[in-house]
Scaffold this motif. Sequence first.
Motif, PDB file in Angstrom:
ATOM      1  N   ASP A 141       0.864  -1.185   0.027  1.00 36.54           N
ATOM      2  CA  ASP A 141       0.076  -0.014  -0.006  1.00 36.54           C
ATOM      3  C   ASP A 141       0.927   1.334   0.076  1.00 36.54           C
ATOM      4  N   GLU A 142       0.917   1.975  -1.082  1.00 34.54           N
ATOM      5  CA  GLU A 142       2.068   3.050  -1.410  1.00 34.54           C
ATOM      6  C   GLU A 142       1.754   4.245  -0.462  1.00 34.54           C
ATOM      7  N   ARG A 143       0.750   4.261   0.117  1.00 31.86           N
ATOM      8  CA  ARG A 143       0.233   5.580   1.059  1.00 31.86           C
ATOM      9  C   ARG A 143       1.178   5.626   2.035  1.00 31.86           C
ATOM     10  N   TRP A 144       1.568   4.422   2.755  1.00 33.48           N
ATOM     11  CA  TRP A 144       2.302   4.776   3.969  1.00 33.48           C
ATOM     12  C   TRP A 144       3.726   5.254   3.869  1.00 33.48           C
ATOM     13  N   LEU A 145       4.688   4.560   2.760  1.00 30.81           N
ATOM     14  CA  LEU A 145       5.900   5.184   2.497  1.00 30.81           C
ATOM     15  C   LEU A 145       5.693   6.242   1.699  1.00 30.81           C
ATOM     16  N   ALA A 146       4.875   6.476   0.844  1.00 35.22           N
ATOM     17  CA  ALA A 146       4.788   8.042   0.257  1.00 35.22           C
ATOM     18  C   ALA A 146       4.632   8.855   1.470  1.00 35.22           C
ATOM     19  N   GLY A 147       4.154   8.884   2.471  1.00 37.00           N
ATOM     20  CA  GLY A 147       4.113   9.603   3.631  1.00 37.00           C
ATOM     21  C   GLY A 147       5.456  10.014   4.154  1.00 37.00           C
ATOM     22  N   ALA A 148       6.564   9.045   3.971  1.00 37.87           N
ATOM     23  CA  ALA A 148       7.814   9.307   4.383  1.00 37.87           C
ATOM     24  C   ALA A 148       8.670   9.658   3.126  1.00 37.87           C
ATOM     25  N   GLY A 149       8.215   9.998   2.026  1.00 39.28           N
ATOM     26  CA  GLY A 149       8.730  10.308   0.828  1.00 39.28           C
ATOM     27  C   GLY A 149       9.212   9.179  -0.149  1.00 39.28           C
ATOM     28  N   LEU A 150       8.621   7.959  -0.013  1.00 41.06           N
ATOM     29  CA  LEU A 150       9.438   6.976  -0.495  1.00 41.06           C
ATOM     30  C   LEU A 150       8.327   6.327  -1.330  1.00 41.06           C
ATOM     31  N   ARG A 151       8.664   5.331  -2.318  1.00 45.41           N
ATOM     32  CA  ARG A 151       7.866   4.542  -3.148  1.00 45.41           C
ATOM     33  C   ARG A 151       8.320   3.155  -2.884  1.00 45.41           C
ATOM     34  N   PRO A 152       7.239   2.224  -2.385  1.00 45.34           N
ATOM     35  CA  PRO A 152       7.824   0.532  -2.252  1.00 45.34           C
ATOM     36  C   PRO A 152       8.860   0.269  -3.308  1.00 45.34           C
TER      37      PRO A 152
END
Length: 277
Positions: A141-152
């Motif tokens: 779920d890309e939402r969570w790492l996106a919140g830290a500025g990252l993509r899985p």
Amino acid sequence: MATLTVGCAGVVNTLTSTRGVMVTRNVAYGPLPAQTLDIYAPAGGDGPFPAVVFLHGGGWTSGAPADYRFLGSALASRGVVAFIAGYRLFPDVAYPDFLRDGARAVAWAHVHAESFGADPRCLFVMGHSAGAYNAMMLALDERWLAGAGLRPSAVLAGAIGLAGPYDFLPIRDPEVRAVFAPAAADLPSTQPINHVTSDAPPIFLASGLGDTTVRPGNTERLAGRLAAAGDRVTMRLYPRIGHILLIGAFAWPVRWTAPVLADTLRFIRTQPGCAAR
């Protein structure tokens, strides 16, 4: 979704040697008391090394990095830097705050990997039980790492889930219902299996066929969904192994019960450029 008991963790940790391993404890990855890492790195060898951010189990209500010295030492002594992450727990927080903490820990490890001899291009997220849920949500779920500025797909070389709950609706346990109450209007969005796409990082899933805490069907269904989407997934099911023994098998006194450590290392080493040294 059980964690190691204090007594069990104490016994295996007492019997665990950290010879050849550099240990750095209580490293802050965020401003809050629970947002800390215990870091286990190889004391020798030719780096840079692959790295794992490990998220502990405990039903999102218990557990701590100090319980997993046996796991950090097992990985580091075999050429993998282990970042054992703490995160905020219920009832202090609920879903999805522990996912935000996990993402923050991964981001910190990615930025600081080289300081501990690790290769940020060979970074894995790994968890057991509730921690495996967290790891799979970060990977899928890309939402969570996106919140830290990252993509899985950009930051993770792979993800490792051990005895995780990935497809557990309806929620019957009252305490787990309370943990996920903030998402009551959209519980399907809390399930890792519902976030499978065709661009997931490589994934290793393992479960014990004797697990009555988190049924191995969770692992089988997620592996099937990943395979159907064309993702790279490896699944291992271990006969007669229960929920706690699956993670306990990283400790040398009971390592003979299941090759979980060997299979985990094999998965890490077979990702491009990530051979543990």
